[in-house]
Design an enzyme around this catalytic site. Structure first.
Site, PDB file in Angstrom:
ATOM      1  N   ARG A  51       0.814  -1.218   0.000  1.00  0.00           N
ATOM      2  CA  ARG A  51       0.000   0.000   0.000  1.00  0.00           C
ATOM      3  C   ARG A  51       0.850   1.271   0.000  1.00  0.00           C
ATOM      4  O   ARG A  51       0.418   2.316  -0.472  1.00  0.00           O
ATOM      5  CB  ARG A  51      -0.912   0.027   1.229  1.00  0.00           C
ATOM      6  CG  ARG A  51      -2.053  -0.962   1.163  1.00  0.00           C
ATOM      7  CD  ARG A  51      -2.693  -1.073   2.522  1.00  0.00           C
ATOM      8  NE  ARG A  51      -1.675  -1.357   3.540  1.00  0.00           N
ATOM      9  CZ  ARG A  51      -1.895  -1.443   4.837  1.00  0.00           C
ATOM     10  NH1 ARG A  51      -3.109  -1.268   5.300  1.00  0.00           N
ATOM     11  NH2 ARG A  51      -0.925  -1.717   5.675  1.00  0.00           N
ATOM     12  N   ASP A 177       7.246 -24.019   2.804  1.00  0.00           N
ATOM     13  CA  ASP A 177       7.826 -24.387   4.095  1.00  0.00           C
ATOM     14  C   ASP A 177       9.322 -24.305   3.844  1.00  0.00           C
ATOM     15  O   ASP A 177       9.892 -25.169   3.172  1.00  0.00           O
ATOM     16  CB  ASP A 177       7.429 -25.804   4.510  1.00  0.00           C
ATOM     17  CG  ASP A 177       7.971 -26.129   5.895  1.00  0.00           C
ATOM     18  OD1 ASP A 177       9.105 -25.711   6.203  1.00  0.00           O
ATOM     19  OD2 ASP A 177       7.270 -26.783   6.679  1.00  0.00           O
ATOM     20  N   HIS A 178       9.936 -23.231   4.343  1.00  0.00           N
ATOM     21  CA  HIS A 178      11.303 -22.973   3.883  1.00  0.00           C
ATOM     22  C   HIS A 178      12.281 -24.061   4.322  1.00  0.00           C
ATOM     23  O   HIS A 178      13.361 -24.184   3.755  1.00  0.00           O
ATOM     24  CB  HIS A 178      11.775 -21.572   4.290  1.00  0.00           C
ATOM     25  CG  HIS A 178      12.044 -21.413   5.734  1.00  0.00           C
ATOM     26  ND1 HIS A 178      11.065 -21.109   6.635  1.00  0.00           N
ATOM     27  CD2 HIS A 178      13.178 -21.537   6.451  1.00  0.00           C
ATOM     28  CE1 HIS A 178      11.588 -21.039   7.843  1.00  0.00           C
ATOM     29  NE2 HIS A 178      12.871 -21.295   7.761  1.00  0.00           N
ATOM     30  N   HIS A 240       7.441 -27.524  10.058  1.00  0.00           N
ATOM     31  CA  HIS A 240       8.850 -27.836   9.799  1.00  0.00           C
ATOM     32  C   HIS A 240       9.275 -29.227  10.306  1.00  0.00           C
ATOM     33  O   HIS A 240       9.847 -30.014   9.564  1.00  0.00           O
ATOM     34  CB  HIS A 240       9.758 -26.783  10.434  1.00  0.00           C
ATOM     35  CG  HIS A 240       9.428 -25.376  10.041  1.00  0.00           C
ATOM     36  ND1 HIS A 240       9.094 -25.028   8.749  1.00  0.00           N
ATOM     37  CD2 HIS A 240       9.380 -24.229  10.751  1.00  0.00           C
ATOM     38  CE1 HIS A 240       8.857 -23.727   8.705  1.00  0.00           C
ATOM     39  NE2 HIS A 240       9.022 -23.223   9.902  1.00  0.00           N
ATOM     40  N   LYS A 331      12.659 -22.187  22.101  1.00  0.00           N
ATOM     41  CA  LYS A 331      13.353 -20.898  22.041  1.00  0.00           C
ATOM     42  C   LYS A 331      14.172 -20.697  23.306  1.00  0.00           C
ATOM     43  O   LYS A 331      13.895 -21.312  24.332  1.00  0.00           O
ATOM     44  CB  LYS A 331      12.322 -19.784  21.910  1.00  0.00           C
ATOM     45  CG  LYS A 331      11.565 -19.891  20.587  1.00  0.00           C
ATOM     46  CD  LYS A 331      10.770 -18.659  20.302  1.00  0.00           C
ATOM     47  CE  LYS A 331      10.067 -18.762  18.963  1.00  0.00           C
ATOM     48  NZ  LYS A 331      10.986 -18.728  17.825  1.00  0.00           N
TER      49      LYS A 331
HETATM   50  P1  NAP Z   1       5.167  -7.396   7.510  1.00  0.00           P
HETATM   51  O1  NAP Z   1       6.556  -6.964   7.763  1.00  0.00           O
HETATM   52  O2  NAP Z   1       4.083  -6.970   8.451  1.00  0.00           O
HETATM   53  O3  NAP Z   1       4.797  -6.956   6.038  1.00  0.00           O
HETATM   54  C1  NAP Z   1       3.493  -7.005   5.559  1.00  0.00           C
HETATM   55  C2  NAP Z   1       3.473  -6.459   4.159  1.00  0.00           C
HETATM   56  O4  NAP Z   1       2.137  -6.484   3.683  1.00  0.00           O
HETATM   57  C3  NAP Z   1       3.980  -5.060   4.032  1.00  0.00           C
HETATM   58  O5  NAP Z   1       4.720  -4.939   2.839  1.00  0.00           O
HETATM   59  C4  NAP Z   1       2.689  -4.258   3.946  1.00  0.00           C
HETATM   60  O6  NAP Z   1       2.992  -3.071   3.251  1.00  0.00           O
HETATM   61  C5  NAP Z   1       1.818  -5.194   3.143  1.00  0.00           C
HETATM   62  N1  NAP Z   1       0.392  -4.997   3.327  1.00  0.00           N
HETATM   63  C6  NAP Z   1      -0.298  -4.916   4.489  1.00  0.00           C
HETATM   64  N2  NAP Z   1      -1.603  -4.717   4.256  1.00  0.00           N
HETATM   65  C7  NAP Z   1      -1.749  -4.655   2.917  1.00  0.00           C
HETATM   66  C8  NAP Z   1      -2.852  -4.458   2.062  1.00  0.00           C
HETATM   67  N3  NAP Z   1      -4.097  -4.266   2.524  1.00  0.00           N
HETATM   68  N4  NAP Z   1      -2.645  -4.456   0.728  1.00  0.00           N
HETATM   69  C9  NAP Z   1      -1.412  -4.633   0.227  1.00  0.00           C
HETATM   70  N5  NAP Z   1      -0.325  -4.833   0.991  1.00  0.00           N
HETATM   71  C10 NAP Z   1      -0.492  -4.838   2.314  1.00  0.00           C
HETATM   72  O7  NAP Z   1       5.053  -8.980   7.457  1.00  0.00           O
HETATM   73  P2  NAP Z   1       6.227 -10.034   7.101  1.00  0.00           P
HETATM   74  O8  NAP Z   1       6.945 -10.349   8.357  1.00  0.00           O
HETATM   75  O9  NAP Z   1       6.991  -9.572   5.928  1.00  0.00           O
HETATM   76  O10 NAP Z   1       5.370 -11.330   6.750  1.00  0.00           O
HETATM   77  C11 NAP Z   1       4.724 -11.502   5.506  1.00  0.00           C
HETATM   78  C12 NAP Z   1       4.175 -12.926   5.444  1.00  0.00           C
HETATM   79  O11 NAP Z   1       5.251 -13.835   5.565  1.00  0.00           O
HETATM   80  C13 NAP Z   1       3.207 -13.272   6.586  1.00  0.00           C
HETATM   81  O12 NAP Z   1       2.263 -14.192   6.106  1.00  0.00           O
HETATM   82  C14 NAP Z   1       4.110 -13.961   7.595  1.00  0.00           C
HETATM   83  O13 NAP Z   1       3.395 -14.849   8.418  1.00  0.00           O
HETATM   84  C15 NAP Z   1       5.045 -14.708   6.661  1.00  0.00           C
HETATM   85  N6  NAP Z   1       6.345 -15.051   7.249  1.00  0.00           N
HETATM   86  C16 NAP Z   1       7.196 -14.066   7.643  1.00  0.00           C
HETATM   87  C17 NAP Z   1       8.427 -14.417   8.170  1.00  0.00           C
HETATM   88  C18 NAP Z   1       9.414 -13.365   8.581  1.00  0.00           C
HETATM   89  O14 NAP Z   1      10.527 -13.742   8.963  1.00  0.00           O
HETATM   90  N7  NAP Z   1       9.094 -12.097   8.533  1.00  0.00           N
HETATM   91  C19 NAP Z   1       8.783 -15.761   8.294  1.00  0.00           C
HETATM   92  C20 NAP Z   1       7.897 -16.737   7.870  1.00  0.00           C
HETATM   93  C21 NAP Z   1       6.677 -16.372   7.347  1.00  0.00           C
HETATM   94  P3  NAP Z   1       2.117  -1.729   3.352  1.00  0.00           P
HETATM   95  O15 NAP Z   1       1.908  -1.434   4.802  1.00  0.00           O
HETATM   96  O16 NAP Z   1       2.961  -0.729   2.619  1.00  0.00           O
HETATM   97  O17 NAP Z   1       0.860  -2.015   2.639  1.00  0.00           O
END
Ligand code: NAP
Length: 485
Positions: A51, A177-178, A240, A331
């Protein structure tokens, strides 16, 4: 259907959540490393979407910063980074609104491979899928990638599968599943099925038990409120550790083909027996010396969510009847390590009874981290005079050492998995029925401890977990391997 690895020249990859944490830490750095490896051709387009109101230049700048932070200095090359950034675009879209979709539709080309990585909260998967279809952006051969968590129980996983199935065929859906992208995990299949050596011994007749350990040193930290709704069972075991167990326990697929491999994994999950209360130990790390404990991190002082779990699991089939699988993950433990250890039984008769020495069983250890590799502990004669004394030595293979430069350059799980999406190879991704079967086994275990009102035991940070986890294995006359790097 036998899959082929198809070289891909041109593709459009849209990263929804392109400004998020996962994109910054893993996806863009991984894509950059694939660019260095020559796998992101000039005609490829990588489109960040979120967004935030950014233009191409400012988005590229944020990707450059992510590369700076998360790619090792040896690989950071200004000209290469520039070349990589030229393939990147940005579009502001709202998954729940109409803004940006018409523009995205003009950016995704109709005549190249297209893939859509949903690196956003799972609650948005349905909205994204719907709009991709509505605006004619996703085609019948497009691929979508979805992140964990895939549901928090069987019902929510089914609902998520149904949402995706309303817009995409199963062959278009790549559930990440990485762990499956890790080099060693794939090597587990190579070791088992490309050698004659292990498979004849790979059963309850010769394997005493299996231990799977995924230990972290960090606490839940800033993810406390998310983690507290999940816990180690949902966050780690259901996906995992279960995938690792499947790869150890599964039968040989008829071919290294996505569905053949996933069919065999599914059979393992379906053969998992229910786990009774005596075979589960849950824990929460305590506070220590000013460092917060789990209850401080989780912010709910009465939380019963586990930051540690150990389980004894049985696979009820001909191959594994009688061989326990001990799983543990947690953890704030002593060291950051992930490994699988297969302990073989004693030889049926020892001819060396009077020879003395330090006799032990053969153990095959597959290390996922750190220092990916394998190690087989075998008995030999202790060198030198003094009679026939036995000693155990490791046959050690660190991939980085054994494979020289290539081994030192093992791709990160994410970069491998993303390229598999582009190539259209689903082998290392979970199929919908697999995920549902995993929840169908997990749900009653969780429901059991909730119904009993079990509380997790406290454990000291830097330890190897709660005391009772030691008992879980000691009472069977076995012991956990040391948690060490
Ligand atoms: P995050 O940092 O909260 O990022 C969320 C992203 O979604 C941001 O780019 C946000 O950007 C965008 N977003 C939010 N609402 C939106 C909307 N209505 N329309 C379009 N874009 C939107 O989350 P994350 O940690 O990267 O995680 C992303 C996914 O990966 C999740 O499903 C999480 O469970 C999974 N995951 C993450 C990790 C990790 O290490 N981070 C590990 C395993 C799995 P804007 O606010 O600019 O829209």
């Amino acid at each position: 259907m036998v899959s082929r690895v198809i070289p891909v020249d041109r593709f459009d990859l849209v990263i929804f959540g392109g400004t998020g944490d996962l994109a910054r830490r893993k996806i863009f750095p991984g894509l950059y490393r694939r660019f260095l490896a020559g796998q992101i051709p000039a005609e490829a387009r990588i489109i960040g979407a979120a967004r935030s109101d950014l233009d191409d230049a400012s988005f590229r700048q944020s990707v450059a910063e992510a590369i700076d932070e998360f790619v090792g200095p040896a690989k950071r090359d200004a000209a290469a980074i520039q070349g990589f950034l030229e393939r990147i675009r940005y579009v502001a879209v709202d998954a729940r609104g109409e803004e940006g979709w018409a523009q995205l539709a003009t950016m995704v080309r109709p005549d190249v491979v297209s893939a859509f990585y949903m690196s956003v909260a799972p609650a948005l998967f349905g909205d994204l899928a719907e709009r991709l279809k509505l605006h004619g952006i996703a085609r019948a051969d497009s691929r979508i990638v979805v992140e964990k968590p895939f549901g928090r129980d069987l019902d929510s996983a089914r609902a998520l599968n149904a949402t995706l199935a309303a817009h995409f065929d199963e062959r278009q859906i790549y559930r990440i599943d990485h762990y499956l992208g890790k080099e060693t995990v794939q090597n587990l299949m190579a070791v088992r099925f490309a050698n004659i050596l292990f498979e004849p011994l790979w059963n309850a007749q010769y394997v005493d038990h299996v231990q799977i350990t995924v230990a972290e040193t960090v606490g839940v930290g800033g993810r406390g409120s998310y983690y507290d709704r999940s816990g180690a069972m949902r966050d780690m075991v259901q996906n995992h550790l279960m995938q690792l167990l499947c790869l150890i326990a599964m039968e040989a697929p008829y071919h290294f083909d996505p569905d053949a491999v996933r069919d065999e994994k599914l059979k393992v999950i379906r053969a998992l027996q229910p786990v009774g209360p005596d075979d589960i130990v849950r824990g929460q790390y305590r506070a220590r010396g000013g460092e917060p404990g789990y209850l401080d991190d989780a912010e709910n002082p009465a939380s019963r969510t586990e930051s540690y779990i150990a389980l004894k699991v049985h696979v009820a089939n001909w191959r594994w009847k009688g061989t326990p699988f001990y799983l543990r993950t947690g953890k704030r433990l002593r060291a950051r390590t992930s490994e699988i250890a297969i302990t073989f039984k004693e030889p049926p008769h020892s001819i060396f009874d009077e020879a003395g020495g330090d006799w032990r069983e053969n153990v095959l250890v597959i290390r996922l981290q750190p220092n990916e590799g394998m190690n087989l502990r075998v008995m030999i004669k202790e060198p030198g005079p003094g009679g026939m004394r036995l000693v155990q030595v490791p046959l050690d293979m660190s991939f980085a050492e054994a494979l020289g430069e290539d081994g030192a350059d093992i791709p990160d799980a994410y970069e491998r998995l993303i390229m598999d999406v582009i190539r259209g190879n689903q082998t290392l991704f979970m199929r919908g029925d697999e995920v549902e079967a995993a929840w169908a086994w997990t749900d009653p275990v969780i429901a059991g401890w909730e119904a009993r009102g079990d509380r997790p035991q406290g454990y000291d940070p830097g330890s190897s977990g709660p005391e009772d986890a030691l008992m879980l294995i000691h009472r069977d006359g076995r012991r956990w391997r040391e948690i060490q790097e």
